[in-house]
Enzyme design. Structure first.
Site, PDB file in Angstrom:
ATOM      1  CG  ASP A  82      25.475  48.383  32.368  1.00  0.00           C
ATOM      2  OD1 ASP A  82      24.652  47.788  31.501  1.00  0.00           O
ATOM      3  OD2 ASP A  82      25.150  49.424  33.074  1.00  0.00           O
ATOM      4  CE  LYS A 118      22.402  45.862  33.251  1.00  0.00           C
ATOM      5  NZ  LYS A 118      22.708  47.122  32.618  1.00  0.00           N
ATOM      6  CB  ALA A 148      18.860  45.848  32.226  1.00  0.00           C
ATOM      7  CB  THR A 149      21.240  49.958  29.397  1.00  0.00           C
ATOM      8  OG1 THR A 149      21.683  50.591  30.489  1.00  0.00           O
ATOM      9  CG2 THR A 149      20.003  50.504  28.943  1.00  0.00           C
ATOM     10  CB  THR A 150      24.893  49.291  27.746  1.00  0.00           C
ATOM     11  OG1 THR A 150      24.172  50.643  27.920  1.00  0.00           O
ATOM     12  CG2 THR A 150      25.199  49.308  26.172  1.00  0.00           C
TER      13      THR A 150
END
Length: 281
Positions: free
Chosen positions: A75, A91, A58-60
């Site tokens: 995101d 997230k 996962a990002t960001t």
């Protein structure tokens, strides 16, 4: 080592561990009575030779202070190697009433650590009858990360971002971490994840001291737009599927998630502004 937390099937009674006074830390309780249930004590599945590539990541995540609190946004994309594993993962979460936590890195471990952290803070409040200080919360998260170090060394690292409203200092504060549990207080704004270098560049130009929550939302969405422009692992606002970043503020009024319709409005406004400037194709 097996868990000793199962109820006695013959009497239905809870084990003695549940019935005697103990630590205000739920993680310490698990470490003593059911260490196999902590994420860092799990063993890798047989034959899994490249977990960093095969498991969703996962990002960001970005965070910034504003006049009266702190904001966190993330995101919605998770990737596994060069594939999109999910377009709608979340997230950013409430850690408790006055704090938020987000993560980049191994998605499965990250989600489990977030749930355990939420339970840790809830357990402390129930045992002690009061909220843990913001510094105390940040330190608890660092301790949990150090417990996950064996998994991080095998490629399943988690890099959290923690932010909250400090009731003692009447201000929003931001804390970043490294995979070994190092804790660092950030000022004004920060970001983690593969797209963070682009998001942080955007925040340096757009963030202003004294801005209100509405302006902070605009800056956060624009920073994630920039991250998605240059980082394939970061997903930008998806107006076709109606998938937009998760954005939340924390103030003296507590944790508040911004409605998706409002984030959609801000994202479309930013896209219109960029079209007018000719800065997007």
């Amino acid at each position: 080592m097996g868990s000793d937390l199962s109820a006695d099937r013959t009497t239905g009674r809870l084990p003695d561990a549940f019935l005697r006074p103990g630590s205000s830390s739920f993680v310490d309780f698990l470490a003593e009575h059911a260490p196999d249930r902590l994420p860092g004590n799990r063993s890798m599945p047989a034959g899994m030779t490249d977990p960093a590539t095969l498991s969703p990541h996962a990002t960001t995540i970005v965070a910034m202070t504003f006049d009266g609190g702190v904001l966190m946004a993330g995101d919605r994309r998770a990737t596994a190697g060069n594939m999109i594993a999910s377009r709608s993962i979340e997230k950013v979460f409430p850690a408790d009433e006055y704090s938020a936590v987000g993560f980049a890195g191994s998605a499965g471990i990250g989600l489990e650590l977030v749930r355990l952290f939420q339970l840790e803070l809830e357990h402390y409040e129930k045992i002690e009858g009061s909220l843990l200080s913001l510094n105390g919360k940040a330190n608890r998260l660092a301790t949990m990360l150090r417990g996950n170090l064996p998994m991080a060394m095998q490629g399943l690292a988690v890099v959290p971002l923690f932010a909250g409203y400090d009731l003692d200092k009447d201000t929003g504060r931001i804390f970043s971490y490294d995979p070994t549990g190092g804790r660092y207080e950030e000022h004004e704004h920060h970001g983690v994840g593969s797209g963070s270098v682009f998001a942080r560049g955007a925040m340096k130009k757009l963030w202003r001291r004294g801005m209100d929550a509405e302006a902070a939302v605009h800056v956060a969405v624009e920073a994630l737009y920039d991250a998605a422009d240059d980082d394939s692992a970061t997903g930008g606002p998806d107006t076709v599927r109606r998938i937009f970043p998760v954005v939340a503020t924390v103030s003296v009024d507590g944790y508040q998630r911004i409605e998706s319709a409002e984030i959609a409005r801000v994202a479309e406004q930013i896209a219109d502004e960029r079209r007018e400037r000719g800065s997007i194709a």
